[in-house]
Write an enzyme that holds these catalytic residues in place. Structure first.
Site, mmCIF file in Angstrom:
data_model
loop_
_atom_site.group_PDB
_atom_site.id
_atom_site.type_symbol
_atom_site.label_atom_id
_atom_site.label_comp_id
_atom_site.label_asym_id
_atom_site.label_seq_id
_atom_site.Cartn_x
_atom_site.Cartn_y
_atom_site.Cartn_z
ATOM 1 N N ASP A 1 0.861 -1.187 0.000
ATOM 2 C CA ASP A 1 0.000 0.000 0.000
ATOM 3 C C ASP A 1 0.896 1.235 0.000
ATOM 4 O O ASP A 1 1.830 1.356 0.805
ATOM 5 C CB ASP A 1 -0.911 -0.006 1.230
ATOM 6 C CG ASP A 1 -1.923 1.137 1.181
ATOM 7 O OD1 ASP A 1 -3.009 0.924 0.634
ATOM 8 O OD2 ASP A 1 -1.599 2.229 1.696
ATOM 9 N N ASN B 1 -2.503 12.728 -4.873
ATOM 10 C CA ASN B 1 -3.663 13.065 -5.708
ATOM 11 C C ASN B 1 -4.176 14.477 -5.396
ATOM 12 O O ASN B 1 -4.507 15.252 -6.305
ATOM 13 C CB ASN B 1 -4.784 12.047 -5.495
ATOM 14 C CG ASN B 1 -4.565 10.784 -6.304
ATOM 15 O OD1 ASN B 1 -3.942 10.813 -7.359
ATOM 16 N ND2 ASN B 1 -5.070 9.672 -5.808
ATOM 17 N N ASP C 1 -1.905 8.714 -11.225
ATOM 18 C CA ASP C 1 -1.955 7.571 -12.143
ATOM 19 C C ASP C 1 -0.551 7.193 -12.606
ATOM 20 O O ASP C 1 -0.230 6.000 -12.746
ATOM 21 C CB ASP C 1 -2.824 7.901 -13.357
ATOM 22 C CG ASP C 1 -4.305 7.958 -13.013
ATOM 23 O OD1 ASP C 1 -4.673 7.514 -11.900
ATOM 24 O OD2 ASP C 1 -5.083 8.452 -13.855
ATOM 25 N N GLU D 1 -4.663 2.251 -4.260
ATOM 26 C CA GLU D 1 -3.209 2.197 -4.252
ATOM 27 C C GLU D 1 -2.691 0.897 -3.645
ATOM 28 O O GLU D 1 -1.540 0.816 -3.213
ATOM 29 C CB GLU D 1 -2.640 3.398 -3.480
ATOM 30 C CG GLU D 1 -2.980 3.425 -1.996
ATOM 31 C CD GLU D 1 -4.293 4.153 -1.706
ATOM 32 O OE1 GLU D 1 -4.461 4.630 -0.563
ATOM 33 O OE2 GLU D 1 -5.140 4.243 -2.609
#
Length: 573
Positions: A449, A457, A466, A492
Site C-alpha cells: 500500500d 492526488n 496515475d 493504491e
C-alpha cells in the site's frame, strides 16, 4: 463467487451473434433463390442480436425494454427459425401452436413484470418457452424428414437437443436455487456459465445450419452429376476439407490440400489458387498443389503479388467473371510468356469464385491428359466455392476467438497499470493454494500500500497519481519472477503471489521492492522522493483455508508496517 462478469459475457454473446448474423446474411444471399426458409433464419439471427443488445444495455435503457421487448425478440426469433426449418425441410405444419406459445409467453412475461415481479419466474418462463420450441425443432430435424434427407438435418437436430437439455437444466436449477436478488447482472456462477454455453452452441448452430445448407447443395449436385464413383470422391474430399479446416491447420495448408485432391479428381498435373484484391487490380498467389511446387514449377512462390494487367490469358476469368477452358494453350493468341521456372502449359481450366458480384479468388488446374469439359467446370467450381466458404468461416472463427480473447483479457486486467485485477488475482490465488498443498510447497503473499497516496492526488492531481501507480506496477513487474502473480487490488493497493517461496525470501523481495519504489522517480514532481510504500508479508499455513484468508494475514502485516512508521516491511509471524 462468480468468476465471470455477466455484462461482459452478454456483450461477448452479442458480438459473436453479430458475426453469426453476418455469416447467415451471406448464406441467405447465396441461397435465397435455391432453398426456402433461409430468410426466416436470417430474421431469427437479426432478432437474437437486437434482443441481446437490449439485455446488454439493461442498466442504460428502461427495464421494460429488456423484459417486454428484448426477451420476446429472443423467443420470437426462435419461432421464426423453426418456421424456416419447416420450409427448408419441406415439412410445414400448423402455425397456431407456436403462435399460442408466443402469445402466452408475452402475457405471462408481462404478468411477472407488472403484477408479480420476479426475475426467477421470468427466467423459468423463458427457459420453458425455449424448451417447447427447441424440442419441436429436434422432432422436425430428426424424425419428420424423409429417411434420405435425415443425414442432412441430423446435425442441427442434435444442436437443438443440446439447447433443450440445457434449458431444462436451467429450469431445474432456477427453481431449486433462488437468485440472490433481482439484478440481472448479479447472476450466480451457474447462470453466467449457462450464458457462455448458449453462446458457444449458438456459434455451433450457425456452423451446423451452414453445413446443412452445404449438405443439401451437395446432395442436389450429386443427383445431377453422372458417375457414382466421382460423386463419392467429391463427398470424401468435402468431408476431408471440413475436417482439415477444423483440425487447426492454416488456410494455406487447407488450400494446398484441396488443390491436391482436385488434381486427383480431374487427372490434372498442376494446380494453383489466387486471391483477388477488392479493387480487382492485383492478384496474390496463395497456394500451389504439392506436385506443382515440388516437381513442375520452380517460379516465385506463395505470397507473390502482381497487377492483374500483367497476368496472362488465364486471368481473363477475372476480367470476364466466368470459367475458362484453354485446351490448346500453345495456339492461344495474345498469351504472355511464362515466368522463369514456371511449368509448361498444355491445357488449363480456371474458375473464378464470386461473392457479391465480384471475383474474390481464382482456382486453376492444368495439363490434364485429355481435354477439360463441362463436368470438370462443375466439379472445380463447386470445390472452389467450398474452399472460399471454409476460408471465410475460418476467418470468422479467428475473429471470434480474437474478440473473446480480448474480452477475457479486459475482464481480468487492470486498465491503468496493465497488471491483473482483483478477480484474476483471486482466481490465481485459489489455484496456487491447491497446488502448494498438493505438492507440499511454500506459498507467500505480499500486500503493498502506497504511503500518503491521497496527498499526491490532492496536491498534484490524479494524472500524477496515475503515473505513480503505473510506475509502481512496472517496479513490481521488474522484480518478480515469471511464475509470480502481481495485481492491483484496488486504489493504491497491490498484491504479489509468490509460489514456492519461503517467508524469509518473500520478505527479502518485499524489501527490495520497497527500496526501489523509494528511490525511483515515478513522476510525482517534487514529491518523488517521498513516494514510499508499506508492505506486509504472509505465508501459507495449515490454518489458511482460502486466498482471502492469506490476503487478510498480509493485510494485517501491512497495517503493522503503517503503525510502525510506514516505508517498511513487516511479516506476520
Amino acid at each position: 463467487m462468480n468468476l465471470f462478469d455477466t455484462r461482459t459475457v452478454i456483450f461477448s454473446y452479442a458480438i459473436s451473434n453479430f458475426i453469426c448474423l453476418v455469416v447467415m446474411a451471406v448464406l441467405w444471399s447465396r441461397n435465397r433463390r435455391r432453398f426456402p426458409g433461409i430468410g426466416f433464419w436470417l430474421a431469427d439471427f437479426a432478432l437474437q442480436f437486437v434482443g441481446l443488445l437490449f439485455l446488454a444495455l439493461r442498466d442504460t435503457l428502461p427495464d421494460f425494454l429488456s423484459v417486454l421487448i428484448g426477451n420476446p425478440m429472443l423467443i420470437g426469433g426462435t419461432v421464426l427459425l423453426f418456421m424456416g426449418l419447416e420450409r427448408f425441410a419441406g415439412r410445414r405444419g400448423p402455425w397456431w401452436p407456436n403462435a399460442f406459445i408466443f402469445a402466452a409467453y408475452i402475457g405471462l412475461q408481462a404478468c411477472f413484470y407488472f403484477f408479480a415481479p420476479g426475475i426467477q419466474a421470468r427466467t423459468i418462463l423463458f427457459s420453458a418457452a425455449l424448451v417447447a420450441i427447441c424440442f419441436q425443432c429436434v422432432w422436425l430435424m430428426l424424425v419428420r424428414p424423409e429417411p434420405g434427407f435425415r443425414p442432412v438435418t441430423r446435425g442441427v437436430g442434435v444442436v437443438f437437443a443440446v439447447f433443450g437439455v440445457v434449458s431444462l437444466a436451467r429450469i431445474v436449477v432456477s427453481a431449486a436455487l433462488p437468485r440472490p436478488g433481482e439484478d440481472f447482472f448479479h447472476s450466480n456462477l451457474f447462470e453466467t456459465a449457462l450464458l457462455l454455453v448458449y453462446q458457444m452452441f449458438y456459434i455451433v448452430l450457425t456452423f451446423s445450419l451452414s453445413l446443412m445448407v452445404n449438405a443439401r447443395l451437395f446432395r442436389d449436385l450429386e443427383r445431377d452429376m453422372e458417375g457414382r464413383a466421382r460423386a463419392e470422391k467429391i463427398l470424401i474430399l468435402r468431408l476431408e476439407l471440413w475436417e482439415h479446416a477444423g483440425s487447426g491447420r492454416t488456410v494455406n495448408e487447407l488450400m494446398q490440400k484441396a488443390l491436391d485432391e482436385i488434381e486427383a479428381l480431374t487427372g490434372s498435373l498442376i494446380g494453383f489458387y489466387h486471391f483477388v484484391d477488392p479493387d480487382r487490380n492485383n492478384l496474390t498467389l496463395r497456394a500451389w498443389s504439392t506436385r506443382t511446387r515440388e516437381v513442375f514449377c520452380k517460379a516465385e512462390g506463395e505470397g507473390r503479388h502482381y497487377p492483374l494487367a500483367e497476368a496472362g490469358v488465364w486471368a481473363d476469368c477475372v476480367r470476364e467473371g466466368r470459367p475458362l477452358i484453354h485446351n490448346d494453350y500453345a495456339s492461344l493468341p495474345g498469351k504472355r510468356g511464362l515466368p522463369p521456372g514456371h511449368a509448361a502449359l498444355v491445357r488449363e481450366l480456371v474458375v473464378p469464385t464470386m461473392r457479391d458480384g465480384r471475383v474474390v479468388a481464382v482456382l486453376g488446374v492444368g495439363n490434364k491428359p485429355a481435354d477439360y469439359g463441362d463436368k470438370d467446370v462443375v466439379l472445380v467450381s463447386y470445390i472452389a466455392d467450398l474452399i472460399w466458404t471454409i476460408v471465410e468461416r475460418k476467418r470468422m472463427d479467428e475473429e471470434i476467438r480474437r474478440l473473446n480473447g480480448r474480452l477475457a483479457r479486459q475482464a481480468n486486467t487492470d486498465e491503468l497499470t496493465g497488471l491483473a485485477n482483483r478477480r484474476a488475482f483471486f482466481a490465481r490465488g485459489a489455484e496456487e493454494i491447491k497446488r502448494s498443498r498438493r505438492h507440499g510447497q511454500p506459498l507467500s503473499l505480499i500486500m503493498l500500500d502506497l504511503d500518503h497516496f491521497k496527498d499526491v492526488n490532492d496536491s498534484y492531481g490524479h494524472d500524477v497519481g496515475d503515473r505513480v501507480l503505473f510506475c509502481v506496477a512496472r517496479t513490481l513487474m521488474a522484480n518478480v519472477r515469471e511464475i509470480d502473480a502481481a495485481a492491483r487490488l484496488g486504489g493504491e493497493e497491490f498484491g504479489v503471489l509468490l509460489p514456492n517461496t519461503k517467508p524469509e525470501d518473500a520478505v527479502a523481495l518485499a524489501e527490495r521492492v520497497r527500496r526501489t519504489i523509494a528511490m525511483t522517480d515515478c513522476g510525482a514532481q517534487a514529491t518523488a522522493a517521498n513516494v514510499s510504500a508499506s508492505l506486509g508479508v504472509a505465508a501459507l499455513t495449515d490454518s489458511t483455508r482460502t486466498i482471502d484468508d492469506l490476503l487478510k494475514q498480509a493485510d494485517i502485516a501491512m497495517y503493522q508496517a503503517k503503525r510502525e512508521g510506514r516505508n517498511r516491511v513487516c511479516c506476520l509471524e
